[in-house]
Every structure is written in C-alpha cells, then in structure tokens.
Design an enzyme around this catalytic site. Structure first.
Site, PDB file in Angstrom:
ATOM      1  N   HIS A 146       8.130  -6.375  34.524  1.00 53.59           N
ATOM      2  CA  HIS A 146       6.753  -5.869  34.548  1.00 53.59           C
ATOM      3  C   HIS A 146       6.157  -5.831  33.146  1.00 53.59           C
ATOM      4  CE1 HIS A 146       7.479  -4.634  38.731  1.00 53.59           C
ATOM      5  NE2 HIS A 146       8.632  -4.164  38.281  1.00 53.59           N
ATOM      6  N   SER A 180      -4.997 -25.758  13.898  1.00 57.81           N
ATOM      7  CA  SER A 180      -6.337 -25.225  14.104  1.00 57.81           C
ATOM      8  C   SER A 180      -7.264 -25.858  13.080  1.00 57.81           C
ATOM      9  CB  SER A 180      -6.339 -23.699  13.955  1.00 57.81           C
ATOM     10  OG  SER A 180      -7.665 -23.205  13.837  1.00 57.81           O
TER      11      SER A 180
END
Length: 473
Positions: free
Chosen positions: A174, A298
């Site tokens: 979770h 980038s």
C-alpha cells in the site's frame, strides 16, 4: 526530398505510424512476418502446397523437376513478385484472387506445368488461404522475433537478480514501509512471471482450417466424391505444422488467434508492472541509471538521467494490450457463416506485435543501464525499524503471548520509533532471555527471511527456460 548522410529516409519521416517511422529499425524483423509482402508470400506458399497435395490426392503425379520448381516459388518471391500481385489486385479488387491469377500466369509460362493450371485454388475459398497464412506468419513471428527478444530481457533480469539476491531492501505494501525483502527476490518475482507468461504464449496451438466456402467441402465433394475430404484437410493442415479445426463455417473461428492475443496481453501486463516498479525504484534512488554519453535528459535541467526506456516501454505495452484486447474480443465473433469485419483487424496484428516487441526491447535496454544503490537501500531500511514489529509479534505469540500483536500495534502504529524502543519493549514483554537475545540481534537489513533462497528458485526457473529455448535446444 534529400537529406544529409545518415538522415532518416523521407518514408520514415512522413510515416503515419511510429512503427514505420521512428521505431522502424527496432521492429524491422516483424516486417518479414506481418507486412503486406509477407502476407502475399505466405499465401503463395499455401497455394503451392495445396496444389501439390491436391494433385497427389487426385493421383496426378508431378515429376521431380516439377516438384522442385513449385517448391522454389515461395522462396523466390520478392519485392518484384509482390508488386506484380498488387498490380493484378488493382484490377480484381480481391487480394487472394490476385495471388491465384499470379500463380496461374507462372504455371502457364512453364513448359509442362501449364497443364496443371486448372487445379490452382481449386475448391478453396479465400479464407482457406488466409487463415493458414496468418497462422504460419504468427507462429514465425513468435519463434523468430518475439521469443528471442524475451530471451534477451529474461537474461538481463536474471543477471540483476543474481547480483542482488541477498541485497536487503525495504518492501512497501500500500506504498507504506513493510517487512523487508531483497532486491533480487523482487526481480525474481518478475522472472517467474515472465517465464510463465512466455511459456503460456508458446503453448498456444497454431490452429487452422481447410474446408471450403461454408465448411462443408461441398464443391470438391461433388467433383471428386472418391476423396475423403475431411481426412485430406486434416493431413494437409498438419503437414504445415498446424493444428486442424475440422468443423467450421467459411472461416476458422479465430479462437486460436484470440488465445495468442490473450496470452500476449498477459505477458504485456506483467512487463508493464515491472516497468512501473523499476521506475519507482529509480525514483527512490534505490536503482541508479548509467549515464550515456551524448544523451540529454532534459532540455532545461542538465542533471537529469530520466527512466525513459521504462516509460517508453510502458506506453508501447499499453498500446499492445489495447490492440490485443480488441482482437481477442472481435475476431471470434462473425455473423452467420462469415462477414469481413475480421479482415482489417487481422491486418493490424503486426501493429500489436510491434508495440509488444518495442515494450520488450525498451525494458531490456533500461535494464542494461541499471545498477543497485546499496547505500540508499540500507538508509531506507535503517529509517524504518518499525518493520521489525511483525517478527516481534509472531515470535512472542509463538512463545505463548496471545496479545503480542495488539501490544506491538499500540507501540508502533503511526509512530516513529527506534531500535531502542523495540528493545525496551522486549524487556517489558516478559519474553524468555533466549528470545530477547534473538530479537535484539535482528535488524531491518537482516530481517529478509528466505528471500535469497526464493530469488535462487526464480533464477533457476529462468535458467531452465533459457536453456529450453536456446537455438538448437
């Protein structure tokens, strides 16, 4: 339009699909299986094989020279021959009829085989030729293209699993810190899943039919009543290495193609799951990527080394799953004895396999750049000593303390604790000195259970599959 040396050809720059443009070279091997020319060549091969089998069933003997000439036709079929068939199709507006007429022309030009022209395509419907061709092409793509790419991927993942089998790692369930594992065991989970998915894909039988216009052998049974046509059909389909489907309409029901698609979809889903986990491990800094000289991460941030291979794979696998899903749902459904809505979907099969192949290759490329970051993995474990709570509560309950879980829950849930806090809890717990000593010696990086052995099991399974699927095995 011309370009500088090394520039993409205009056909690639202006391609509608990235499979024929940007990714053309990465999926190039599939063109031999799913291009228009490949389909036409496969139809020629089916027609030639059928002609020989039919003549044999009718007691018509071919000379060795005639047999050799016919057998060589499919192998001699190239770009010029495909263009010739397409030229005929522009007049007939029927693709399989164009193949038939092309073969008739070839036989009519032969000094002795011209007498056999009347038997070309005799008793066949187009779908007899098409379904056999598609089955042969798909099987070839799986054996010659998809499986070798999967082998490269599994080999890379196996190597990582071997080197990290005992490397402790914080688990998350979770998204929250959970009982530790090892990085190699988590790689092993995907090794096992990928091998099982690859086995399932390879186990799907290549099914096909040969039964005439509505699956009854009606016309040939009238023309040649002495021939056992169901037996002939069974033997012919098997001679091509395919599994016969004896009772059909005009079309093979495509359940075999749907089974291939379902298996491929499951494989793609497993690989997509791996991509997302690897992406997260890179994001957390637990895996690092080797920087490639000349690459830009980038256009604005010079420091970036992005997990673009896994992201690219994820996108391509999503496309493959969507196409396989549609094919698996659409192809087995046909109105009455047939409609033509399956044809376009079948022609797009290569697109689905192309996106799957890209996904496999991009994940493999990403894996080749990865290395574990032991210090980051150790730091994450040291930051969460509360993950030892499971070991504490189970060991205490095993010693007879029935409420140990509740006591550990009160101590740890939603709280930041230290190893010292856990050790103080042990003193208060009333645990035996032997158990206290054993639990004090436990740290998050040693609380990995049987994870290394489990990693070894998965590695062994992968190695067995790689040995089974090796060329010549």
């Amino acid at each position: 339009m011309s370009g500088a040396p090394g520039a993409l050809p205009a056909a690639e720059l202006f391609a509608l699909s990235p499979l024929d443009g940007r990714y053309r070279q990465l999926v190039a091997p599939l063109r031999a299986c799913f291009s228009e020319a490949a389909l036409i060549q496969a139809r020629v091969a089916v027609e030639v094989a059928y002609l020989e089998a039919l003549l044999g069933a009718l007691g018509e003997t071919l000379s060795p020279a005639e047999q050799a000439w016919l057998a060589a036709l499919p192998g001699q079929f190239g770009e010029a021959e495909a263009a010739a068939v397409k030229a005929i199709e522009r007049e007939t507006n029927h693709d399989v009829k164009a193949v038939e007429l092309y073969l008739r022309q070839r036989l009519e030009a032969h000094p002795t085989l011209r007498a056999r022209v009347g038997w070309v395509h005799l008793g066949l419907t187009s779908e007899d030729v098409n379904n056999l061709a598609w089955a042969l092409l798909t099987r070839r793509a799986l054996l010659e293209v998809i499986q070798p790419a999967l082998r490269d991927l599994v080999a890379s993942l196996r190597e990582l699993a071997c080197t990290t089998a005992a490397l402790p790692m914080l688990a998350r369930t979770h998204g929250q810190p959970a009982t530790p594992t090892t990085l190699g065991k988590e790689f092993g989970v995907f090794l096992g899943r990928l091998v099982r998915a690859a086995r399932a894909l390879a186990a799907v039988p290549a099914t096909a039919k040969l039964a005439g216009a509505t699956g009854t052998f009606g016309a040939v049974a009238v023309a040649y009543p002495a021939v056992d046509w169901p037996a002939f059909s069974d033997a012919f389909v098997r001679s091509l290495g395919l599994t016969p489907v004896p009772v059909v309409t005009q079309i093979e029901p495509h359940d075999g193609l749907a089974a291939w698609f379902d298996a491929a979809k499951r494989l793609a889903s497993v690989l997509l799951d791996l991509d997302q986990d690897l992406w997260r491990y890179v994001s957390d800094g637990w895996l690092v990527q080797r920087a490639v000289a000349g690459e830009t991460g980038s256009s604005a941030m010079p420091h970036k080394v992005n997990p673009i291979d896994f992201e690219n794979s994820e996108g391509n696998l999503g496309l493959a799953i969507a196409l396989f899903e549609h094919g698996a749902r659409k192809l087995p459904v046909s109105r009455l004895q047939r409609d033509l809505s399956d044809s376009t979907v079948q022609r797009a099969m290569g697109v689905a396999w192309g996106h799957l192949l890209l996904g496999v290759r991009m994940t493999q490329r990403g894996l080749s750049k990865l290395a574990p970051a032991p210090e980051a993995l150790a730091a994450a474990l040291q930051a969460h000593p509360e993950v030892l709570a499971e070991a504490y509560q189970v060991a205490l309950r095993a010693e007879g303390q029935a409420e140990a879980y509740e006591a550990l829950k009160d101590l740890t849930r939603g709280s930041r604790i230290t190893l010292a806090d856990l050790h103080e809890f042990l003193v208060r717990s009333g645990a035996s000195p032997a158990l206290q000593e054993r639990l004090r010696a436990l740290t998050p990086d040693t609380f990995v259970g049987e994870a290394p052995r489990l990693a070894a099991l998965a590695i062994a399974e992968a190695e067995a599959w790689l040995a089974e699927t090796a060329v010549g095995a």
